[in-house]
Design a protein around this motif. Structure first.
Motif, PDB file in Angstrom:
ATOM      1  N   GLY A 247      41.083  42.088  44.035  1.00  0.00           N
ATOM      2  CA  GLY A 247      41.420  42.762  42.787  1.00  0.00           C
ATOM      3  C   GLY A 247      40.206  43.230  42.001  1.00  0.00           C
ATOM      4  O   GLY A 247      39.102  43.375  42.546  1.00  0.00           O
ATOM      5  N   PRO A 248      40.379  43.454  40.696  1.00  0.00           N
ATOM      6  CA  PRO A 248      39.293  43.993  39.859  1.00  0.00           C
ATOM      7  C   PRO A 248      38.034  43.130  39.869  1.00  0.00           C
ATOM      8  O   PRO A 248      36.927  43.659  39.789  1.00  0.00           O
ATOM      9  CB  PRO A 248      39.914  44.036  38.454  1.00  0.00           C
ATOM     10  CG  PRO A 248      41.387  44.056  38.672  1.00  0.00           C
ATOM     11  CD  PRO A 248      41.634  43.286  39.928  1.00  0.00           C
ATOM     12  N   ASN A 249      38.183  41.818  39.964  1.00  0.00           N
ATOM     13  CA  ASN A 249      37.008  40.946  39.949  1.00  0.00           C
ATOM     14  C   ASN A 249      36.151  41.140  41.194  1.00  0.00           C
ATOM     15  O   ASN A 249      34.925  41.028  41.138  1.00  0.00           O
ATOM     16  CB  ASN A 249      37.433  39.479  39.829  1.00  0.00           C
ATOM     17  CG  ASN A 249      38.083  39.176  38.505  1.00  0.00           C
ATOM     18  OD1 ASN A 249      37.843  39.859  37.517  1.00  0.00           O
ATOM     19  ND2 ASN A 249      38.930  38.153  38.463  1.00  0.00           N
ATOM     20  N   LEU A 250      36.797  41.412  42.338  1.00  0.00           N
ATOM     21  CA  LEU A 250      36.040  41.701  43.563  1.00  0.00           C
ATOM     22  C   LEU A 250      35.450  43.106  43.508  1.00  0.00           C
ATOM     23  O   LEU A 250      34.288  43.317  43.874  1.00  0.00           O
ATOM     24  CB  LEU A 250      36.952  41.555  44.782  1.00  0.00           C
ATOM     25  CG  LEU A 250      36.321  41.908  46.138  1.00  0.00           C
ATOM     26  CD1 LEU A 250      35.169  40.967  46.463  1.00  0.00           C
ATOM     27  CD2 LEU A 250      37.358  41.880  47.255  1.00  0.00           C
ATOM     28  N   ARG A 251      36.237  44.057  43.052  1.00  0.00           N
ATOM     29  CA  ARG A 251      35.745  45.441  42.992  1.00  0.00           C
ATOM     30  C   ARG A 251      34.588  45.578  42.005  1.00  0.00           C
ATOM     31  O   ARG A 251      33.694  46.398  42.193  1.00  0.00           O
ATOM     32  CB  ARG A 251      36.894  46.386  42.650  1.00  0.00           C
ATOM     33  CG  ARG A 251      37.931  46.474  43.772  1.00  0.00           C
ATOM     34  CD  ARG A 251      38.950  47.563  43.531  1.00  0.00           C
ATOM     35  NE  ARG A 251      39.957  47.197  42.556  1.00  0.00           N
ATOM     36  CZ  ARG A 251      41.089  46.549  42.837  1.00  0.00           C
ATOM     37  NH1 ARG A 251      41.344  46.185  44.087  1.00  0.00           N
ATOM     38  NH2 ARG A 251      41.964  46.270  41.890  1.00  0.00           N
ATOM     39  N   ALA A 252      34.597  44.771  40.937  1.00  0.00           N
ATOM     40  CA  ALA A 252      33.483  44.795  39.979  1.00  0.00           C
ATOM     41  C   ALA A 252      32.186  44.329  40.625  1.00  0.00           C
ATOM     42  O   ALA A 252      31.091  44.695  40.181  1.00  0.00           O
ATOM     43  CB  ALA A 252      33.814  43.925  38.764  1.00  0.00           C
ATOM     44  N   ALA A 253      32.301  43.518  41.692  1.00  0.00           N
ATOM     45  CA  ALA A 253      31.112  43.042  42.410  1.00  0.00           C
ATOM     46  C   ALA A 253      30.643  44.043  43.461  1.00  0.00           C
ATOM     47  O   ALA A 253      29.656  43.792  44.153  1.00  0.00           O
ATOM     48  CB  ALA A 253      31.411  41.695  43.062  1.00  0.00           C
ATOM     49  N   GLY A 254      31.379  45.167  43.604  1.00  0.00           N
ATOM     50  CA  GLY A 254      30.928  46.229  44.500  1.00  0.00           C
ATOM     51  C   GLY A 254      31.688  46.359  45.795  1.00  0.00           C
ATOM     52  O   GLY A 254      31.297  47.154  46.661  1.00  0.00           O
ATOM     53  N   VAL A 255      32.785  45.625  45.969  1.00  0.00           N
ATOM     54  CA  VAL A 255      33.564  45.683  47.214  1.00  0.00           C
ATOM     55  C   VAL A 255      34.839  46.486  46.959  1.00  0.00           C
ATOM     56  O   VAL A 255      35.651  46.114  46.115  1.00  0.00           O
ATOM     57  CB  VAL A 255      33.929  44.265  47.718  1.00  0.00           C
ATOM     58  CG1 VAL A 255      34.697  44.355  49.030  1.00  0.00           C
ATOM     59  CG2 VAL A 255      32.672  43.430  47.885  1.00  0.00           C
ATOM     60  N   ASP A 256      35.022  47.583  47.687  1.00  0.00           N
ATOM     61  CA  ASP A 256      36.135  48.493  47.408  1.00  0.00           C
ATOM     62  C   ASP A 256      37.393  48.116  48.197  1.00  0.00           C
ATOM     63  O   ASP A 256      37.967  48.938  48.914  1.00  0.00           O
ATOM     64  CB  ASP A 256      35.738  49.950  47.687  1.00  0.00           C
ATOM     65  CG  ASP A 256      35.368  50.180  49.139  1.00  0.00           C
ATOM     66  OD1 ASP A 256      35.118  49.191  49.853  1.00  0.00           O
ATOM     67  OD2 ASP A 256      35.329  51.348  49.569  1.00  0.00           O
ATOM     68  N   TYR A 257      37.839  46.883  48.045  1.00  0.00           N
ATOM     69  CA  TYR A 257      39.060  46.418  48.720  1.00  0.00           C
ATOM     70  C   TYR A 257      40.234  46.523  47.773  1.00  0.00           C
ATOM     71  O   TYR A 257      40.224  45.981  46.670  1.00  0.00           O
ATOM     72  CB  TYR A 257      38.895  44.964  49.185  1.00  0.00           C
ATOM     73  CG  TYR A 257      40.157  44.382  49.780  1.00  0.00           C
ATOM     74  CD1 TYR A 257      40.560  44.714  51.064  1.00  0.00           C
ATOM     75  CD2 TYR A 257      40.956  43.514  49.051  1.00  0.00           C
ATOM     76  CE1 TYR A 257      41.718  44.196  51.620  1.00  0.00           C
ATOM     77  CE2 TYR A 257      42.116  42.982  49.585  1.00  0.00           C
ATOM     78  CZ  TYR A 257      42.491  43.322  50.870  1.00  0.00           C
ATOM     79  OH  TYR A 257      43.643  42.808  51.396  1.00  0.00           O
ATOM     80  N   ASP A 258      41.265  47.245  48.221  1.00  0.00           N
ATOM     81  CA  ASP A 258      42.490  47.416  47.441  1.00  0.00           C
ATOM     82  C   ASP A 258      43.654  47.419  48.420  1.00  0.00           C
ATOM     83  O   ASP A 258      43.681  48.217  49.358  1.00  0.00           O
ATOM     84  CB  ASP A 258      42.444  48.726  46.651  1.00  0.00           C
ATOM     85  CG  ASP A 258      43.574  48.855  45.641  1.00  0.00           C
ATOM     86  OD1 ASP A 258      44.742  48.698  46.038  1.00  0.00           O
ATOM     87  OD2 ASP A 258      43.292  49.129  44.453  1.00  0.00           O
ATOM     88  N   VAL A 259      44.621  46.525  48.215  1.00  0.00           N
ATOM     89  CA  VAL A 259      45.741  46.396  49.148  1.00  0.00           C
ATOM     90  C   VAL A 259      46.516  47.700  49.249  1.00  0.00           C
ATOM     91  O   VAL A 259      47.023  48.053  50.321  1.00  0.00           O
ATOM     92  CB  VAL A 259      46.685  45.247  48.711  1.00  0.00           C
ATOM     93  CG1 VAL A 259      47.842  45.096  49.699  1.00  0.00           C
ATOM     94  CG2 VAL A 259      45.920  43.933  48.604  1.00  0.00           C
ATOM     95  N   ARG A 260      46.604  48.443  48.166  1.00  0.00           N
ATOM     96  CA  ARG A 260      47.361  49.691  48.166  1.00  0.00           C
ATOM     97  C   ARG A 260      46.789  50.702  49.153  1.00  0.00           C
ATOM     98  O   ARG A 260      47.510  51.579  49.639  1.00  0.00           O
ATOM     99  CB  ARG A 260      47.386  50.307  46.762  1.00  0.00           C
ATOM    100  CG  ARG A 260      48.101  49.479  45.724  1.00  0.00           C
ATOM    101  CD  ARG A 260      47.892  50.054  44.325  1.00  0.00           C
ATOM    102  NE  ARG A 260      46.493  49.970  43.912  1.00  0.00           N
ATOM    103  CZ  ARG A 260      46.025  50.447  42.770  1.00  0.00           C
ATOM    104  NH1 ARG A 260      46.830  51.066  41.931  1.00  0.00           N
ATOM    105  NH2 ARG A 260      44.743  50.324  42.462  1.00  0.00           N
TER     106      ARG A 260
END
Length: 420
Positions: A247-260
């Motif tokens: 989610g947003p906490n991972l993406r804020a660290a620079g990883v573009d993982y999104d289940v959608r």
């Protein structure tokens, strides 16, 4: 006797663990011959955003170590679900992350549909997307506006909570509920969008951007807010992945993982949207990522409204989808299905499935095992808050007490999801 021996052994293990925890937390002396202070942050502290506890070791204002404690709101949903038919579990799901409950509801419905092999009509899929993205916007608005409150700025909170209220009015028009929505049904939606619901949706989509821009103007370049949030509570991409962040906490660290995007569901592959990512994984990046996700969710809603397909709003699944009430009064077959569904007399097929959706705080998953009975043999909720809260103690070490508050706020730990 064997049971008593087992219990005695369990109690001994618990007592040893408590003693070990106590020994870790008693005041100690550091290299500068200064006594450390033990601070109990929570479980009923107004800044903890829920009933969970952090026992901190403090060297003045600096945090040396911390031990998190949960369990104050444990409701045993997974065990309760083992005694409920599949269609009566929905109200349990929206009590986890109650800030974005429609996502929980529909994630559960999709899990059951995967087990049953039900194909949901395109219109129902688009309707679900609209409601899930509305829920995501509300979830992020709550997080970022309360982050503002925790840094001393109250005005932005008032601005966006008016918009939250308007979204809840749309919820009411769609399903009759506001916070814990019980929205939709296995196989689709409970009812079609009414003209009033569509009118409110289009009006809100048109008016909300101006409010969002005003909210961002109060915080994005605000020197006090930036000083309170930049380089505070940061986490690297590697550590975030090791902890299981999503989610947003991972993406804020620079990883573009999104289940959608990685595992599209409910026709998300039909929509164009971007995945915002940060660089530092700190409180400020988490704030910026959530703001940009609000804009992307708005973009998805606009596309879904513009291209909303015609057709049925639920699948042909009479064993799991309640027939219209008028049909129950006039048709024997409808009466039989109605009775069997209400009384929980329909058995599910044998199977084992996992389905996840992109919740407000990350990957929200449902692991369902069915032995062919009327209720799940086993059900596990993958709650993103429970996963990433484990990193909190490490993230605040070396920070000040005020930094610990804003770090927790920016992580958006929801107690109901943390401790289902």
């Amino acid at each position: 006797m064997a049971v008593n021996d087992t219990l005695a052994g369990t109690h001994k293990i618990i007592e040893e663990a408590r003693e070990q925890q106590h020994n870790q937390l008693v005041p100690t002396v550091n290299d500068f011959n200064q006594e450390l202070t033990t601070l109990n942050l929570g479980p009923t502290h107004p800044a903890t955003h829920g009933i969970f506890q952090n026992i901190l070791q403090m060297d003045g204002e600096r945090i040396v170590s911390g031990v998190p404690t949960i369990g104050y709101i444990h409701r045993a949903f997974e065990k309760i679900a083992e005694r409920r038919p599949l269609y009566q579990i929905t109200p349990l799901t929206d009590r986890m992350n109650y800030c974005s409950s429609p996502i929980n509801n529909m994630g559960w419905h999709m899990t059951v549909e995967k087990l049953l092999g039900i194909t949901v009509p395109k219109r129902a899929q688009y309707m679900r997307v609209i409601m899930m993205e509305l829920a995501r916007i509300v979830d992020h608005l709550i997080c970022n506006s309360i982050l503002g409150v925790d840094t001393g700025a109250f005005t932005g909170f008032l601005y966006v909570f008016q918009e939250r209220e308007k979204v809840y009015e749309i919820y009411e028009e769609v399903c009759g509920a506001r916070l814990t929505t019980n929205m939709g049904r296995i196989g689709g939606m409970e009812r079609d969008f009414t003209p009033v619901a569509l009118e409110k949706l289009r009006k809100w989509v048109k008016e909300f951007p101006a409010v969002m821009r005003e909210f961002q103007s109060m915080f994005d370049r605000n020197r006090i807010f930036m000083d309170r949030t930049q380089y505070v509570g940061g986490i690297t991409a590697e550590k975030a992945l090791n902890y299981g962040f999503t989610g947003p906490n991972l993406r804020a660290a620079g990883v573009d993982y999104d289940v959608r995007v990685m595992n599209p569901y409910s026709s998300y592959e039909d929509f164009e949207f971007d995945i915002p990512v940060g660089t530092n994984g700190d409180t400020y990046d988490r704030y910026l990522v959530r703001n940009e996700e609000i804009w992307q969710s708005l973009r998805i809603i606009e596309q879904a409204l513009e291209n909303l397909p015609e057709g049925p709003y639920h699948a042909d699944a009479p064993h799991y989808y309640l027939p219209p009430k008028q049909a129950v009064y006039k048709n024997m077959e409808a009466l039989i299905y109605h009775f069997k569904i209400i009384m929980g007399e329909i058995e599910a097929p044998v199977g084992e499935v996992y389905h996840s959706v992109e919740g407000g705080n990350g990957e929200l998953g449902f692991y369902l095992i069915s032995d062919g009975g009327r209720t799940p043999y086993r059900l596990h909720f993958r709650r993103p808050c429970f996963i990433y809260y484990q990193a909190y103690s490490e993230m605040v070490v070396g920070q000040s007490l005020s930094d610990a508050i804003v770090t927790l706020s920016s992580m958006n730990v929801i107690a109901g999801e943390l401790d289902a």
